[in-house]
Design an enzyme around this catalytic site. Sequence first.
Site, PDB file in Angstrom:
ATOM      1  N   ASN A 107       0.840  -1.208   0.000  1.00 47.94           N
ATOM      2  CA  ASN A 107       0.000   0.000   0.000  1.00 47.94           C
ATOM      3  C   ASN A 107       0.872   1.253   0.000  1.00 47.94           C
ATOM      4  OD1 ASN A 107      -0.470   1.922   2.509  1.00 47.94           O
ATOM      5  ND2 ASN A 107       0.110  -0.076   3.348  1.00 47.94           N
ATOM      6  N   PHE A 111      -1.652   8.295   4.250  1.00 52.02           N
ATOM      7  CA  PHE A 111      -2.428   8.929   5.340  1.00 52.02           C
ATOM      8  C   PHE A 111      -3.696   9.631   4.844  1.00 52.02           C
ATOM      9  CE2 PHE A 111       1.599   9.693   8.212  1.00 52.02           C
ATOM     10  CZ  PHE A 111       1.697   8.337   8.435  1.00 52.02           C
ATOM     11  N   SER A 169       5.879   5.189   8.514  1.00 47.54           N
ATOM     12  CA  SER A 169       5.190   4.943   7.248  1.00 47.54           C
ATOM     13  C   SER A 169       6.135   5.264   6.101  1.00 47.54           C
ATOM     14  CB  SER A 169       3.944   5.817   7.117  1.00 47.54           C
ATOM     15  OG  SER A 169       3.502   5.759   5.769  1.00 47.54           O
ATOM     16  N   ASN A 171       5.121   6.038   3.216  1.00 45.31           N
ATOM     17  CA  ASN A 171       4.335   6.725   2.194  1.00 45.31           C
ATOM     18  C   ASN A 171       4.180   8.227   2.382  1.00 45.31           C
ATOM     19  OD1 ASN A 171       3.893   4.225   0.871  1.00 45.31           O
ATOM     20  ND2 ASN A 171       2.355   3.746   2.430  1.00 45.31           N
ATOM     21  N   THR A 172       4.847   8.792   3.375  1.00 49.13           N
ATOM     22  CA  THR A 172       4.929  10.249   3.501  1.00 49.13           C
ATOM     23  C   THR A 172       6.415  10.582   3.372  1.00 49.13           C
ATOM     24  OG1 THR A 172       2.961  10.438   4.887  1.00 49.13           O
ATOM     25  CG2 THR A 172       4.568  12.217   5.065  1.00 49.13           C
ATOM     26  N   LYS A 207       5.872   3.622  16.952  1.00 49.85           N
ATOM     27  CA  LYS A 207       5.783   2.539  15.954  1.00 49.85           C
ATOM     28  C   LYS A 207       6.913   2.670  14.951  1.00 49.85           C
ATOM     29  CE  LYS A 207       2.655   0.193  12.755  1.00 49.85           C
ATOM     30  NZ  LYS A 207       1.252   0.036  12.300  1.00 49.85           N
ATOM     31  N   ASN A 236       5.983  -1.541  11.348  1.00 52.21           N
ATOM     32  CA  ASN A 236       5.199  -1.071  10.209  1.00 52.21           C
ATOM     33  C   ASN A 236       5.539  -1.924   8.977  1.00 52.21           C
ATOM     34  OD1 ASN A 236       3.595   0.733   8.600  1.00 52.21           O
ATOM     35  ND2 ASN A 236       4.069   2.349  10.072  1.00 52.21           N
TER      36      ASN A 236
END
Length: 354
Positions: A107, A111, A169, A171-172, A207, A236
């Site tokens: 994925n 966010f 994450s 993805n940022t 996390k 994660n």
Amino acid sequence: MIYSLLRPLIFLLDAEAAHRLTVRVLARGPAPRPRPSDARLARHLLGLDFPNPLGLAAGFDKNGEVTDAALGLGFGFVEVGTVTPRPQAGNPRPRVFRLPRNRAVINRLGFNNDGFDVVARRLAARRGRGIVGVNVGPNRDSADRAADYVAGVSRFAAVADYLAVNVSSPNTPGLRDLQASAALSDLLARLARARDAAARRIPILVKIAPDLDAAALAATVETSLSVGIDGMIVANTTVTRDGLTDRDRAGESGGLSGRPLFHRSTVALAKVRRLAGNDLVLVGVGGIDSAATAWDKITAGADLVQVYTGMIYEGPGLARRIVTGLAERLDREGVVSIADVVGREADRWAGLDA
Ligand SMILES: Cc1cc2nc3c(=O)[nH]c(=O)nc-3n(C[C@H](O)[C@H](O)[C@H](O)COP(=O)(O)O)c2cc1C
């Protein structure tokens, strides 16, 4: 089992559309009432009474819409989020991909969420009981990312049972740089001060990514202990692509979760357990899809465990099956409490290569 019949139909939908449909169905239906789980699975941690150690991982109920339904499925706790201060749309679609042959997902949602205010109000209006944590992150265009996390402490202290700080994450852009030791110790110290100043004390867990090397893991544990963070969530999604045979989707960018993440995330967890001793509460997540894999995660060092991707492949009955399976395992091993097996295989796991 109904899910095995429905799954081919659900898998005809794009992964994100299937998820949206699932959340809608759970939100509309009457929430199944939580049944009591075996008392031997209960844990008292972070000042909270967990009925069992299995949680729903962040990302499934990003906006706190189905916490009570998830608790009714048998989960002992639910982690909402990631939530950012202001609502945001996330990355362009498609941005979630199944890799069925590997029982995995990639994925790059970025966010997408309703923002602090909407989610906090939703949690305040909850009717059910049961433990709900909130996972927070910064807006993508934030000028002060640390301030975004710190704002989460006061916003959620009254309506959530714990706060998860997502610095991992993929993805940022640039987010994972916050795991570098100087930035992290500054951030965690600010969070601990905000926690201690809040009217109600909310435990804070950080996390982390499964891709940190041994030195970074050690620095993270040391910082968490020295500023008085309550626990860590390991881990994660990974940016590695090792062991994928489902080549169709392996090239998509984003974070990989599910079965291929089990080994890497469990080795990282065991290393953290050895470094932290009993001074941090550890949540083990990554690749759990059965009672056996949940048991392995616990014996590698997890006080609590979480699942997400396993549920996509095994269905909503998975939580109950894992909880029942853990109780049966206690019988077979002649153990009186799940707490007694936490970390008993940590040395072996920590010695393995990721
Ligand atoms: C579709 C999807 C969305 C996710 N979103 C988040 C998120 O918003 N915040 C977060 O901390 N983790 C998020 N995760 C990561 C999970 O919480 C978990 O750490 C990871 O998927 C490993 O567990 P699993 O193998 O059981 O899925 C997401 C995972 C997936 C598959």
